[in-house]
Design a protein around this motif. Sequence first.
Motif, PDB file in Angstrom:
ATOM      1  N   ASN A   1     -17.862  -1.936  -0.420  1.00 54.25           N
ATOM      2  CA  ASN A   1     -16.596  -1.259  -0.156  1.00 54.25           C
ATOM      3  C   ASN A   1     -16.026  -1.737   1.176  1.00 54.25           C
ATOM      4  N   LEU A   2     -14.704  -1.723   1.260  1.00 53.32           N
ATOM      5  CA  LEU A   2     -14.011  -2.080   2.492  1.00 53.32           C
ATOM      6  C   LEU A   2     -13.681  -0.814   3.269  1.00 53.32           C
ATOM      7  N   ILE A   3     -14.051  -0.826   4.540  1.00 50.52           N
ATOM      8  CA  ILE A   3     -13.622   0.188   5.504  1.00 50.52           C
ATOM      9  C   ILE A   3     -12.727  -0.569   6.493  1.00 50.52           C
ATOM     10  N   TYR A   4     -11.542  -0.043   6.770  1.00 50.43           N
ATOM     11  CA  TYR A   4     -10.645  -0.750   7.686  1.00 50.43           C
ATOM     12  C   TYR A   4      -9.663   0.239   8.293  1.00 50.43           C
ATOM     13  N   GLY A   5      -8.745  -0.272   9.094  1.00 49.42           N
ATOM     14  CA  GLY A   5      -7.859   0.562   9.895  1.00 49.42           C
ATOM     15  C   GLY A   5      -6.727   1.265   9.193  1.00 49.42           C
ATOM     16  N   GLY A   6      -6.617   1.132   7.877  1.00 53.91           N
ATOM     17  CA  GLY A   6      -5.674   1.934   7.104  1.00 53.91           C
ATOM     18  C   GLY A   6      -4.234   1.465   7.096  1.00 53.91           C
ATOM     19  N   GLY A   7      -3.952   0.293   7.665  1.00 54.35           N
ATOM     20  CA  GLY A   7      -2.577  -0.185   7.709  1.00 54.35           C
ATOM     21  C   GLY A   7      -2.166  -0.949   6.462  1.00 54.35           C
ATOM     22  N   ASN A   8      -0.847  -1.045   6.278  1.00 52.10           N
ATOM     23  CA  ASN A   8      -0.310  -1.782   5.130  1.00 52.10           C
ATOM     24  C   ASN A   8       0.394  -3.061   5.580  1.00 52.10           C
ATOM     25  N   ILE A   9       0.168  -3.471   6.821  1.00 50.26           N
ATOM     26  CA  ILE A   9       0.840  -4.645   7.372  1.00 50.26           C
ATOM     27  C   ILE A   9      -0.191  -5.686   7.790  1.00 50.26           C
ATOM     28  N   GLY A  10       0.257  -6.919   7.931  1.00 51.62           N
ATOM     29  CA  GLY A  10      -0.577  -7.998   8.434  1.00 51.62           C
ATOM     30  C   GLY A  10      -1.799  -8.276   7.577  1.00 51.62           C
ATOM     31  N   LEU A  11      -2.824  -8.810   8.220  1.00 55.97           N
ATOM     32  CA  LEU A  11      -4.068  -9.106   7.506  1.00 55.97           C
ATOM     33  C   LEU A  11      -4.707  -7.835   6.981  1.00 55.97           C
ATOM     34  N   MET A  12      -4.487  -6.707   7.671  1.00 56.48           N
ATOM     35  CA  MET A  12      -5.029  -5.430   7.188  1.00 56.48           C
ATOM     36  C   MET A  12      -4.495  -5.116   5.798  1.00 56.48           C
ATOM     37  N   GLY A  13      -3.200  -5.211   5.627  1.00 55.56           N
ATOM     38  CA  GLY A  13      -2.607  -4.926   4.324  1.00 55.56           C
ATOM     39  C   GLY A  13      -3.041  -5.921   3.261  1.00 55.56           C
ATOM     40  N   ILE A  14      -3.171  -7.192   3.656  1.00 52.36           N
ATOM     41  CA  ILE A  14      -3.561  -8.227   2.691  1.00 52.36           C
ATOM     42  C   ILE A  14      -4.962  -7.979   2.159  1.00 52.36           C
ATOM     43  N   ILE A  15      -5.931  -7.730   3.047  1.00 54.52           N
ATOM     44  CA  ILE A  15      -7.300  -7.545   2.571  1.00 54.52           C
ATOM     45  C   ILE A  15      -7.418  -6.266   1.743  1.00 54.52           C
ATOM     46  N   ALA A  16      -6.753  -5.203   2.161  1.00 58.27           N
ATOM     47  CA  ALA A  16      -6.810  -3.946   1.404  1.00 58.27           C
ATOM     48  C   ALA A  16      -6.193  -4.126   0.019  1.00 58.27           C
ATOM     49  N   ASP A  17      -5.033  -4.745  -0.046  1.00 60.48           N
ATOM     50  CA  ASP A  17      -4.376  -4.965  -1.339  1.00 60.48           C
ATOM     51  C   ASP A  17      -5.248  -5.805  -2.264  1.00 60.48           C
ATOM     52  N   GLU A  18      -5.887  -6.831  -1.713  1.00 60.02           N
ATOM     53  CA  GLU A  18      -6.695  -7.731  -2.546  1.00 60.02           C
ATOM     54  C   GLU A  18      -7.961  -7.036  -3.050  1.00 60.02           C
ATOM     55  N   VAL A  19      -8.619  -6.271  -2.197  1.00 63.36           N
ATOM     56  CA  VAL A  19      -9.800  -5.525  -2.656  1.00 63.36           C
ATOM     57  C   VAL A  19      -9.394  -4.560  -3.766  1.00 63.36           C
ATOM     58  N   MET A  20      -8.297  -3.846  -3.581  1.00 69.73           N
ATOM     59  CA  MET A  20      -7.823  -2.914  -4.612  1.00 69.73           C
ATOM     60  C   MET A  20      -7.462  -3.664  -5.897  1.00 69.73           C
ATOM     61  N   ARG A  21      -6.766  -4.793  -5.776  1.00 75.22           N
ATOM     62  CA  ARG A  21      -6.377  -5.583  -6.954  1.00 75.22           C
ATOM     63  C   ARG A  21      -7.596  -6.038  -7.745  1.00 75.22           C
ATOM     64  N   LEU A  22      -8.683  -6.340  -7.039  1.00 73.66           N
ATOM     65  CA  LEU A  22      -9.909  -6.817  -7.683  1.00 73.66           C
ATOM     66  C   LEU A  22     -10.799  -5.688  -8.181  1.00 73.66           C
ATOM     67  N   GLY A  23     -10.362  -4.453  -7.992  1.00 75.37           N
ATOM     68  CA  GLY A  23     -11.114  -3.307  -8.509  1.00 75.37           C
ATOM     69  C   GLY A  23     -12.123  -2.715  -7.551  1.00 75.37           C
ATOM     70  N   GLY A  24     -12.078  -3.108  -6.283  1.00 74.93           N
ATOM     71  CA  GLY A  24     -12.993  -2.561  -5.292  1.00 74.93           C
ATOM     72  C   GLY A  24     -12.474  -1.275  -4.684  1.00 74.93           C
ATOM     73  N   GLU A  25     -13.308  -0.684  -3.846  1.00 67.03           N
ATOM     74  CA  GLU A  25     -12.942   0.556  -3.161  1.00 67.03           C
ATOM     75  C   GLU A  25     -12.549   0.252  -1.715  1.00 67.03           C
ATOM     76  N   VAL A  26     -11.504   0.931  -1.263  1.00 68.33           N
ATOM     77  CA  VAL A  26     -10.997   0.739   0.092  1.00 68.33           C
ATOM     78  C   VAL A  26     -10.821   2.095   0.753  1.00 68.33           C
ATOM     79  N   THR A  27     -11.407   2.219   1.930  1.00 67.72           N
ATOM     80  CA  THR A  27     -11.236   3.414   2.749  1.00 67.72           C
ATOM     81  C   THR A  27     -10.524   3.017   4.035  1.00 67.72           C
ATOM     82  N   GLY A  28      -9.404   3.641   4.287  1.00 62.02           N
ATOM     83  CA  GLY A  28      -8.656   3.408   5.508  1.00 62.02           C
ATOM     84  C   GLY A  28      -8.800   4.587   6.451  1.00 62.02           C
ATOM     85  N   VAL A  29      -8.784   4.290   7.737  1.00 58.28           N
ATOM     86  CA  VAL A  29      -8.845   5.330   8.771  1.00 58.28           C
ATOM     87  C   VAL A  29      -7.734   5.004   9.767  1.00 58.28           C
TER      88      VAL A  29
END
Length: 181
Positions: free
Chosen positions: A35-63
């Motif tokens: 699972n990905l834990i990250y800073g919860g943003g939707n911009i920059g590399l943060m948004g890219i990695i979160a979107d890609e993990v979600m697109r691939l069916g993984g779990e993402v937790t933002g804080v």
Amino acid sequence: MKSICVYCGSATGISPSYADAARSLAGVLVGHNLNLIYGGGNIGLMGIIADEVMRLGGEVTGVIPKALVDKEVAHMALTRLYIVNDMHERKAMMASLCDGFIALPGGIGTLEELFEMLTWLQLEFHQKPVGLLNVGGFYDGLISFLDHTVLQGFLKPTHHALLLKSSDAEDLILQLKAHFQ
């Protein structure tokens, strides 16, 4: 290992290789069922990695701190999103939710988070592996500087060795996993 905290930029940087590396790391995380834990943003590399993990069916937790939600940078389409009071609470929660840390390219905030977790590991406040994904040599100068701090007697070689490094996402994940063996 179940979750990796990824620190990275709220910008994408000037090279397309940075976004490509975020997508690649996302694929490796999902491929290893991490699972990905990250800073919860939707911009920059943060948004890219979160979107890609979600697109691939993984779990993402933002804080994310409330002040950043108010600036409309919170990613509202995650598996989980925790809204906290401040950056200190954010960093502590991210650290408690993960089993290891990786820094992609980023700015001052990324470096601050990386060095705090590396310091905590050095001081044995946690036993979680810390790694740099050195995309296109992005961290070469930092690695050279850390080598210099060893040569100047400010960093023990054993503490320098705590920072795992690779230019390949798969290799870095395998290094983090080996930390537990």
